[in-house]
Design a protein around this motif. Structure first.
Motif, PDB file in Angstrom:
ATOM      1  N   LYS A 132       0.815  -1.218   0.000  1.00 54.83           N
ATOM      2  CA  LYS A 132       0.000   0.000   0.000  1.00 54.83           C
ATOM      3  C   LYS A 132       0.848   1.267   0.000  1.00 54.83           C
ATOM      4  O   LYS A 132       0.360   2.335  -0.328  1.00 54.83           O
ATOM      5  CB  LYS A 132      -0.913   0.012   1.219  1.00 54.83           C
ATOM      6  N   VAL A 133       2.124   1.134   0.354  1.00 53.56           N
ATOM      7  CA  VAL A 133       3.003   2.302   0.427  1.00 53.56           C
ATOM      8  C   VAL A 133       3.582   2.645  -0.941  1.00 53.56           C
ATOM      9  O   VAL A 133       3.534   3.789  -1.376  1.00 53.56           O
ATOM     10  CB  VAL A 133       4.138   2.055   1.454  1.00 53.56           C
ATOM     11  N   CYS A 134       4.110   1.623  -1.649  1.00 52.70           N
ATOM     12  CA  CYS A 134       4.772   1.897  -2.925  1.00 52.70           C
ATOM     13  C   CYS A 134       4.011   1.362  -4.139  1.00 52.70           C
ATOM     14  O   CYS A 134       4.275   1.781  -5.263  1.00 52.70           O
ATOM     15  CB  CYS A 134       6.188   1.324  -2.917  1.00 52.70           C
ATOM     16  N   GLY A 135       3.076   0.412  -3.942  1.00 54.06           N
ATOM     17  CA  GLY A 135       2.279  -0.104  -5.051  1.00 54.06           C
ATOM     18  C   GLY A 135       2.936  -1.224  -5.834  1.00 54.06           C
ATOM     19  O   GLY A 135       2.499  -1.559  -6.920  1.00 54.06           O
ATOM     20  N   TYR A 136       3.991  -1.836  -5.279  1.00 51.82           N
ATOM     21  CA  TYR A 136       4.699  -2.912  -5.975  1.00 51.82           C
ATOM     22  C   TYR A 136       4.261  -4.278  -5.468  1.00 51.82           C
ATOM     23  O   TYR A 136       3.904  -4.450  -4.303  1.00 51.82           O
ATOM     24  CB  TYR A 136       6.212  -2.763  -5.771  1.00 51.82           C
ATOM     25  N   ASP A 150      -0.679   2.849  -8.920  1.00 46.63           N
ATOM     26  CA  ASP A 150      -0.096   4.145  -8.605  1.00 46.63           C
ATOM     27  C   ASP A 150      -0.608   4.590  -7.244  1.00 46.63           C
ATOM     28  O   ASP A 150      -1.810   4.583  -7.000  1.00 46.63           O
ATOM     29  CB  ASP A 150      -0.486   5.176  -9.681  1.00 46.63           C
ATOM     30  N   VAL A 151       0.308   4.979  -6.384  1.00 46.94           N
ATOM     31  CA  VAL A 151      -0.046   5.373  -5.032  1.00 46.94           C
ATOM     32  C   VAL A 151       0.237   6.861  -4.878  1.00 46.94           C
ATOM     33  O   VAL A 151       1.316   7.336  -5.225  1.00 46.94           O
ATOM     34  CB  VAL A 151       0.773   4.580  -3.998  1.00 46.94           C
ATOM     35  N   LYS A 152      -0.755   7.601  -4.366  1.00 47.32           N
ATOM     36  CA  LYS A 152      -0.560   9.020  -4.103  1.00 47.32           C
ATOM     37  C   LYS A 152       0.280   9.181  -2.860  1.00 47.32           C
ATOM     38  O   LYS A 152       0.109   8.465  -1.874  1.00 47.32           O
ATOM     39  CB  LYS A 152      -1.906   9.718  -3.879  1.00 47.32           C
ATOM     40  N   GLU A 153       1.201  10.138  -2.879  1.00 52.21           N
ATOM     41  CA  GLU A 153       2.039  10.385  -1.713  1.00 52.21           C
ATOM     42  C   GLU A 153       1.315  11.301  -0.752  1.00 52.21           C
ATOM     43  O   GLU A 153       0.605  12.219  -1.158  1.00 52.21           O
ATOM     44  CB  GLU A 153       3.368  10.998  -2.155  1.00 52.21           C
ATOM     45  N   LYS A 154       1.531  11.061   0.547  1.00 53.97           N
ATOM     46  CA  LYS A 154       0.932  11.908   1.575  1.00 53.97           C
ATOM     47  C   LYS A 154       1.724  13.201   1.700  1.00 53.97           C
ATOM     48  O   LYS A 154       2.952  13.206   1.598  1.00 53.97           O
ATOM     49  CB  LYS A 154       0.922  11.191   2.926  1.00 53.97           C
ATOM     50  N   ASN A 155       1.039  14.305   1.952  1.00 55.63           N
ATOM     51  CA  ASN A 155       1.713  15.602   2.121  1.00 55.63           C
ATOM     52  C   ASN A 155       1.952  15.876   3.559  1.00 55.63           C
ATOM     53  O   ASN A 155       1.352  15.607   4.441  1.00 55.63           O
ATOM     54  CB  ASN A 155       0.887  16.722   1.496  1.00 55.63           C
TER      55      ASN A 155
END
Length: 61
Positions: free
Chosen positions: A44-48, A56-61
């Motif tokens: 869930k962090v990198c999508g691999y 595709d995983v959105k990055e947290k701001n």
């Protein structure tokens, strides 16, 4: 309805319930980013998954 003749002891009740315990879930580290994940799932962090980009995983701001 049947009524038990004798009370069930604490020991007998505990022996019957020995298998009703919570287990820790199995986890592994993602080979791509090192995050802790369940085996055989997409990270869930990198999508691999299996060294291939799956989502595709959105990055947290």
């Amino acid at each position: 309805m049947a009524i038990p003749f004798r009370r069930t002891s604490k020991t007998r009740k505990a022996k019957r319930r020995t298998h009703q315990k919570a287990k820790m879930p199995t986890t592994i580290q993602c080979p791509n980013c090192g995050a802790t994940i369940k085996p055989h799932t997409v990270c869930k962090v990198c999508g691999y998954y299996d060294n291939k980009k799956i989502i595709d995983v959105k990055e947290k701001n």
